[in-house]
Design an enzyme around this catalytic site. Structure first.
Site, PDB file in Angstrom:
ATOM      1  CG  ASP A 118      -2.353   0.223   0.927  1.00  0.00           C
ATOM      2  OD1 ASP A 118      -2.643   0.902  -0.074  1.00  0.00           O
ATOM      3  OD2 ASP A 118      -3.217  -0.267   1.683  1.00  0.00           O
ATOM      4  CD1 TRP A 152      -5.098   3.044  -3.200  1.00  0.00           C
ATOM      5  CD2 TRP A 152      -3.722   4.799  -3.033  1.00  0.00           C
ATOM      6  NE1 TRP A 152      -4.435   2.932  -2.018  1.00  0.00           N
ATOM      7  CE2 TRP A 152      -3.581   3.999  -1.895  1.00  0.00           C
ATOM      8  CE3 TRP A 152      -2.961   5.962  -3.159  1.00  0.00           C
ATOM      9  CZ2 TRP A 152      -2.697   4.330  -0.871  1.00  0.00           C
ATOM     10  CZ3 TRP A 152      -2.081   6.280  -2.138  1.00  0.00           C
ATOM     11  CH2 TRP A 152      -1.961   5.471  -1.023  1.00  0.00           C
ATOM     12  N   GLY A 153      -3.837   4.549  -8.597  1.00  0.00           N
ATOM     13  CA  GLY A 153      -3.869   5.392  -9.784  1.00  0.00           C
ATOM     14  C   GLY A 153      -3.155   6.716  -9.620  1.00  0.00           C
ATOM     15  CB  ALA A 172       2.579   8.514  -7.968  1.00  0.00           C
ATOM     16  CG  ASP A 200      -9.336   1.058  -0.841  1.00  0.00           C
ATOM     17  OD1 ASP A 200      -8.341   1.019  -1.591  1.00  0.00           O
ATOM     18  OD2 ASP A 200      -9.276   0.888   0.383  1.00  0.00           O
TER      19      ASP A 200
END
Length: 634
Positions: A191, A257-258, A260, A278
């Protein structure tokens, strides 16, 4: 300053000045090497179960083993569901001063091995004895997502500030050796909350409860992310995985999570790369996650898959009272080659949902060895038609009704890139019924329903395949995106994590303008000087595509600056390389110039590279088209 220190400083400066400047690397130069990730065990999308969606951080051995046993007893294991993955909540603390992680042995009693020690090996041995694989969770930072957002202290790491730092930051080599070399895990999800949510000014840090890290990721704006640092962390993880898994039995899941700009580079650093925040058990949230991956077919390959998050079948809009929505969720994830990770309490799951998880025909689409993510053949806000080419040469098609009203949909042979004068056979993968049509057929799709078929027909291109039919073989090594932008086409929902607080769900997923199959980079029709192409690759200038080849004899295409370009002054030169050698090249082409045919002999070539170069151009303003690009067998 002491004389010796001054001399050393001057010598360092002189040495630096005298050293020759490093020659800049040309990212468009052919490498004759497939650069997308192939390490570990990600040649097919992973299948299994994860604890987070149903239990969050309230996990224990009975819950995990209960679901694992149901995977076996229900027959799901035999159908490919192998990974049983612990998510956040398993770690008690990081022991001081040696930094060894300690398991919550009150919740995982099989890990108890001493007063201040633990060992997950008995736990993973038990899963392995059942024919399953074991997965574990960590974070790039010192602390995890549950520590940032969890509200139940009993589920969180215990102890002083240092003891509660159970993430990888500063301990990558130590922890990977522990997880894989000593404890026997096979999968790790990493994560990113630990490098996003612990800024020096955050209340978490100013309270004295946590130490600051970064932030290196900003979900709201990619320009505020430190992408080189994030990539370097994942590279260190990969190095440790290789070192501690000499048999290559591991799988790395990236979870940022998409953010960077991971949609660009995630495929080069892990087997699974999250494309969104999420998921939650709400129809609108499923659309957000699906949209973040569905246009990214060229960024997924055997070894590196787009991950719109785990299946949320079993709760909310996808529970046993909503079987139509649950089937749609499963069918879409199968078509886009997403990991099939169940996120419900399998100890209590009714047979109607187990039947969805266990649909062998739909699983086969997800696990097809060709590794082609479905591409979009028809696209509106209400209805989409997805098509994927299978290793057998057959195709799968899904007709997805996103909206609230029923639709009569004309499925055309052309959507499948089949001839419209030859019969097409459809096999319904839910009902198993079969029908045949020629040209087109009318099908009714209810609200929130997805029809899904396996098809046979006569291909439009008799002696080859368009590149857009085989995205698993095409890797945008350089896609021309210099300034990543949030994709405005992704559905935005009120069923997110803040409800209706704040200003709403803003576009955050950086993926606008990259390589696309059968469409220009920003969604327009592929078109050069007024000539439209139904097939091809749209991409920005100053890009390089890698194409794997095994039996094609010739590559053919029509190239030029796409009509959607606003840069009408810069010329683009298109070049084809075979195993690093130039084999075809176009004249310089500007906006408005007719498409130029380009053909190259690729017999015996293993890796083809397609380069579109335009010195000095603003790539974002200069989309280009590889119209009708195809690999021909003769």
């Amino acid at each position: 300053m002491k004389t010796s220190a001054m001399i050393a400083a001057v010598a360092a400066l002189l040495g630096s000045a005298a050293a020759p400047a490093a020659k800049p690397v040309d990212p468009l130069a052919p490498t004759a090497r497939w650069s997308a990730y192939t390490a570990g065990q990600g040649q097919l999308p992973p299948m299994g179960w994860n604890s987070w969606n149903v239990f969050a951080s309230d996990i224990d051995e009975a819950k995990i083993m209960g679901s694992a046993q149901r995977i076996v007893s229900s027959g799901l294991a035999q159908k490919g569901y192998r990974y049983v993955n612990l998510d956040d909540g398993w770690a008690l603390k990081r022991r001081q001063p040696d930094g060894r992680l300690v398991v919550r042995t009150d919740r995982f009693p099989s890990a108890r091995s001493g007063a201040d020690d633990s060992n997950f090996k008995p736990f993973t041995d038990r899963l392995h004895a059942m024919g399953l694989k074991a997965g574990i969770y960590s974070d790039l930072g010192r602390n995890t997502c549950a520590e940032a957002f969890g509200t139940v202290d009993a589920d969180l790491p215990q102890g002083n500030v240092l003891e509660r730092e159970v993430g990888l930051y500063g301990h990558i080599d130590q922890d990977i050796a522990l997880y894989f070399g000593e404890w026997g895990f096979d999968y790790i999800k990493v994560d990113g909350c630990g490098i996003r949510d612990y800024a020096p000014t955050s209340p978490r840090v100013t309270s004295g409860k946590f130490r600051a890290v970064g932030p290196f990721i900003d979900s709201g704006q990619v320009s505020r992310s430190d992408i080189p640092t994030v990539k370097a962390m994942f590279q260190q993880i990969n190095n440790a995985l290789v070192r501690d898994n000499p048999d290559g039995d591991y799988l790395l899941s990236l979870c940022v999570w998409g953010a960077a700009d991971v949609r660009n580079w995630g495929k080069d650093y892990g087997a699974v790369s999250r494309t969104s925040d999420d998921i939650s058990p709400a129809w609108g949230r499923m659309l957000v996650n699906y949209d973040s991956a569905v246009t990214r077919a060229l960024y997924a390959h055997p070894g590196s898959w787009n991950d719109p998050d785990m299946l949320h079948i079993g709760q909310g809009d996808f529970d046993a009272s909503h079987l139509k929505e649950a089937r749609t969720h499963f069918a879409l994830w199968a078509m886009i080659n997403a990991p099939l990770l169940i996120g419900t309490d399998l100890r209590k799951t009714p047979q109607s949902l187990l039947d969805i998880f266990g649909n062998s025909d739909i699983i086969a689409l997800n696990q097809d060895s060709a590794g082609n993510q479905a591409t979009i053949a028809y696209d509106t806000s209400d209805v989409q038609i997805l098509v994927k080419t299978l290793a057998s040469g057959e195709k799968a098609v899904a007709i997805f009704n996103r909206g609230s009203g029923g639709y009569d949909v004309d499925l055309m042979a052309a959507h499948l890139k089949y001839r419209d004068d030859a019969p097409v056979t459809l096999i319904d993968l839910w009902s198993k019924q079969q029908k045949t049509f020629t040209g087109q057929v009318k099908l009714h799709v209810d609200p929130r329903e997805t029809l899904i078929f396996r098809t046979r027909g006569t291909r439009t291109l008799a002696d080859g395949l368009y590149l857009s039919e085989q995205p698993g073989r095409v890797n945008p090594a350089v896609d021309g995106v210099i300034y990543p932008q949030a994709d405005p086409t992704i559905f935005r929902t009120a069923a997110g994590w803040t409800g209706t607080k704040g200003a709403g769900d803003r576009p955050i997923y950086a993926g606008w303008g990259g390589a696309r199959a059968d469409t220009a980079p920003y969604g327009q029709v592929l078109q050069i000087a007024g000539k439209a192409f139904q097939s091809g690759i749209g991409i920005l200038a100053n890009s390089r595509l890698e194409v794997r080849n095994d039996r094609a004899q010739r590559l053919t295409t029509m190239v030029g600056v796409d009509d959607s370009a606003s840069d009408k002054g810069h010329a683009v030169t298109f070049a084809v390389y075979g195993d690093g050698k130039l084999i075809a090249k176009s004249a310089p082409l500007k906006w408005g110039m007719a498409p130029q045919p380009l053909s190259a002999n690729v017999a015996g070539v293993k890796l083809i590279e397609l380069v579109a170069r335009s010195p000095g151009a603003d790539n974002a303003q200069l989309p280009v088209s590889w119209g009708d690009a195809a690999l021909m067998t003769r």
